[in-house]
Design an enzyme around this catalytic site. Sequence first.
Site, mmCIF file in Angstrom:
data_model
loop_
_atom_site.group_PDB
_atom_site.id
_atom_site.type_symbol
_atom_site.label_atom_id
_atom_site.label_comp_id
_atom_site.label_asym_id
_atom_site.label_seq_id
_atom_site.Cartn_x
_atom_site.Cartn_y
_atom_site.Cartn_z
ATOM 1 N N TYR A 181 0.839 -1.196 0.000
ATOM 2 C CA TYR A 181 0.000 0.000 0.000
ATOM 3 C C TYR A 181 0.873 1.244 0.000
ATOM 4 C CZ TYR A 181 0.664 -0.413 5.154
ATOM 5 O OH TYR A 181 1.172 -0.557 6.425
ATOM 6 N N MET A 183 1.545 5.219 1.116
ATOM 7 C CA MET A 183 1.123 6.145 2.181
ATOM 8 C C MET A 183 1.872 7.473 2.101
ATOM 9 S SD MET A 183 2.752 4.691 5.733
ATOM 10 C CE MET A 183 2.544 6.255 6.571
ATOM 11 N N LYS A 185 2.626 11.245 4.598
ATOM 12 C CA LYS A 185 2.530 11.883 5.907
ATOM 13 C C LYS A 185 1.706 13.156 5.730
ATOM 14 C CE LYS A 185 5.284 9.110 8.375
ATOM 15 N NZ LYS A 185 6.721 9.272 8.620
ATOM 16 N N HIS A 209 8.111 4.474 16.351
ATOM 17 C CA HIS A 209 7.636 3.664 15.220
ATOM 18 C C HIS A 209 8.540 2.451 15.018
ATOM 19 C CE1 HIS A 209 6.491 2.656 11.065
ATOM 20 N NE2 HIS A 209 7.789 2.603 10.835
ATOM 21 N N SER A 260 1.603 7.090 12.883
ATOM 22 C CA SER A 260 0.477 6.728 12.017
ATOM 23 C C SER A 260 -0.814 7.413 12.459
ATOM 24 C CB SER A 260 0.281 5.206 11.985
ATOM 25 O OG SER A 260 1.390 4.597 11.358
HETATM 26 O O1 76R Z 1 14.839 1.401 8.850
HETATM 27 C C1 76R Z 1 14.512 0.543 9.683
HETATM 28 O O2 76R Z 1 14.248 -0.626 9.362
HETATM 29 C C2 76R Z 1 14.425 0.938 11.137
HETATM 30 C C3 76R Z 1 13.772 2.203 11.412
HETATM 31 C C4 76R Z 1 12.561 2.500 10.521
HETATM 32 C C5 76R Z 1 12.396 3.609 9.694
HETATM 33 C C6 76R Z 1 13.351 4.767 9.476
HETATM 34 C C7 76R Z 1 11.380 1.678 10.365
HETATM 35 C C8 76R Z 1 11.184 0.462 10.995
HETATM 36 N N1 76R Z 1 10.518 2.308 9.519
HETATM 37 C C9 76R Z 1 11.107 3.471 9.075
HETATM 38 C C10 76R Z 1 10.586 4.391 8.173
HETATM 39 MN MN1 76R Z 1 8.653 1.695 9.043
HETATM 40 N N2 76R Z 1 6.841 1.029 8.478
HETATM 41 C C11 76R Z 1 5.868 1.776 7.862
HETATM 42 C C12 76R Z 1 4.653 1.002 7.833
HETATM 43 O O3 76R Z 1 0.724 1.133 8.272
HETATM 44 C C13 76R Z 1 1.362 2.017 8.877
HETATM 45 O O4 76R Z 1 0.875 2.639 9.860
HETATM 46 C C14 76R Z 1 2.747 2.403 8.416
HETATM 47 C C15 76R Z 1 3.334 1.516 7.331
HETATM 48 C C16 76R Z 1 4.914 -0.219 8.402
HETATM 49 C C17 76R Z 1 3.958 -1.376 8.596
HETATM 50 C C18 76R Z 1 6.305 -0.196 8.813
HETATM 51 C C19 76R Z 1 6.958 -1.254 9.432
HETATM 52 N N3 76R Z 1 8.359 3.400 7.948
HETATM 53 C C20 76R Z 1 9.299 4.338 7.675
HETATM 54 C C21 76R Z 1 8.731 5.322 6.786
HETATM 55 C C22 76R Z 1 9.451 6.552 6.227
HETATM 56 C C23 76R Z 1 9.128 7.696 7.112
HETATM 57 C C24 76R Z 1 9.910 8.947 6.879
HETATM 58 O O5 76R Z 1 11.047 8.902 6.349
HETATM 59 O O6 76R Z 1 9.376 10.028 7.250
HETATM 60 C C25 76R Z 1 7.431 4.946 6.559
HETATM 61 C C26 76R Z 1 6.415 5.621 5.662
HETATM 62 C C27 76R Z 1 7.208 3.747 7.297
HETATM 63 C C28 76R Z 1 6.012 3.058 7.348
HETATM 64 N N4 76R Z 1 9.001 -0.036 10.082
HETATM 65 C C29 76R Z 1 10.140 -0.396 10.758
HETATM 66 C C30 76R Z 1 8.198 -1.171 10.004
HETATM 67 C C31 76R Z 1 8.875 -2.263 10.687
HETATM 68 C C32 76R Z 1 8.321 -3.686 10.793
HETATM 69 C C33 76R Z 1 10.062 -1.774 11.152
HETATM 70 C C34 76R Z 1 11.132 -2.516 11.944
HETATM 71 C C35 76R Z 1 12.140 -3.078 10.972
HETATM 72 C C36 76R Z 1 13.275 -3.764 11.660
HETATM 73 O O7 76R Z 1 14.020 -3.080 12.384
HETATM 74 O O8 76R Z 1 13.397 -4.981 11.464
#
Ligand code: 76R
Length: 286
Positions: A181, A183, A185, A209, A260
């Site tokens: 999907y 998304m 901000k 997050h 979120s």
């Molecule tokens: O980069 C990394 O893996 C660790 C830190 C991290 C960042 C910087 C991270 C971890 N995310 C990051 C950035 Mn994420 N993420 C989403 C969604 O449905 C929703 O509400 C949101 C959709 C999920 C399910 C998810 C999962 N993440 C981001 C960004 C960019 C934001 C920006 O730059 O402003 C978005 C849009 C986003 C959205 N995130 C993780 C996960 C998971 C499972 C992790 C842990 C990964 C790990 O460490 O193994």
Amino acid sequence: MNKETQLPSTDTEEDKDDGSLRPKEGWHVLHLFYHVEQSQWDILDHQGKIAAETGLTELIQEIRSHPDTQLLAFSMLTPKADIGFMLLTPDLQDANEFEKRLSRSLGADVLAPTYSYLSMTEQSEYATSEDEYGAGLEKRDIKKGTAEYDEEIVKFHQHIAKYTQDRLYPNMPDWPVYCFYPMSKRRGQDGQNWYASSFEERKALMKGHAAIGRTWTGKIRQLITGSVGLDDMEWGVTLFANDTHDVKGIVYQMRFDEVSSQYAEFGDFYIGIQLPLDQLFRRVLG
Ligand code: 76R
């Protein structure tokens, strides 16, 4: 950038003249979804269908053997789409060529595009800095200027280099449950504007997050790709799981997280199953 965190750049002199469009860093990522137009497919006789399937199999194999390129294929749930592809490849020229050939692969009008998304792999803006990591060491009584401190900092840079490499040049898993999907901000009024918040505020929120995200290690593999300037929303979210319950679980849990709950806008959700090609064709083509 510290020496250890430097990544191999694809921006070399030779690249400039051959018409290739390789980004300075990262890969292009295309999500492609199609309907199978059954009436067009059924115009083909048995031999024609076998030939078309063989042609698509060979094309997929050719794309998969292209350097630094991954192509995943999915049988999609619900009439939103029948077949889905996820393509990761460095050069925009290749991405464009592969996409056109995939669309035409089963003959005229058999695959009708229903949805698509263009994005790129990207580094995290919010990775831990050396100073932050160093402050954490001091708290653990590992003092600056000691050999132990220096060793820890070297390890930290190795970790960050691998982490950055994995985000820019990821290996997609073969896990069966696939969720995509887009998304963005929010850029609203009353404080709900992500882009009007300071870096420190955003970084603190992203820490929360990521902490939630990490509790899903082993159950969810995620790839966040940037699409600002490339497609309608700001990121593509690709999730892989072995259990649909975990896809529903992580997305639900993240809705309560401030990043979120306060700032996220979502596009349509696409769910598919990653399958070997013979099973995929049997299911979607009949
Ligand atoms: O980069 C990394 O893996 C660790 C830190 C991290 C960042 C910087 C991270 C971890 N995310 C990051 C950035 Mn994420 N993420 C989403 C969604 O449905 C929703 O509400 C949101 C959709 C999920 C399910 C998810 C999962 N993440 C981001 C960004 C960019 C934001 C920006 O730059 O402003 C978005 C849009 C986003 C959205 N995130 C993780 C996960 C998971 C499972 C992790 C842990 C990964 C790990 O460490 O193994």
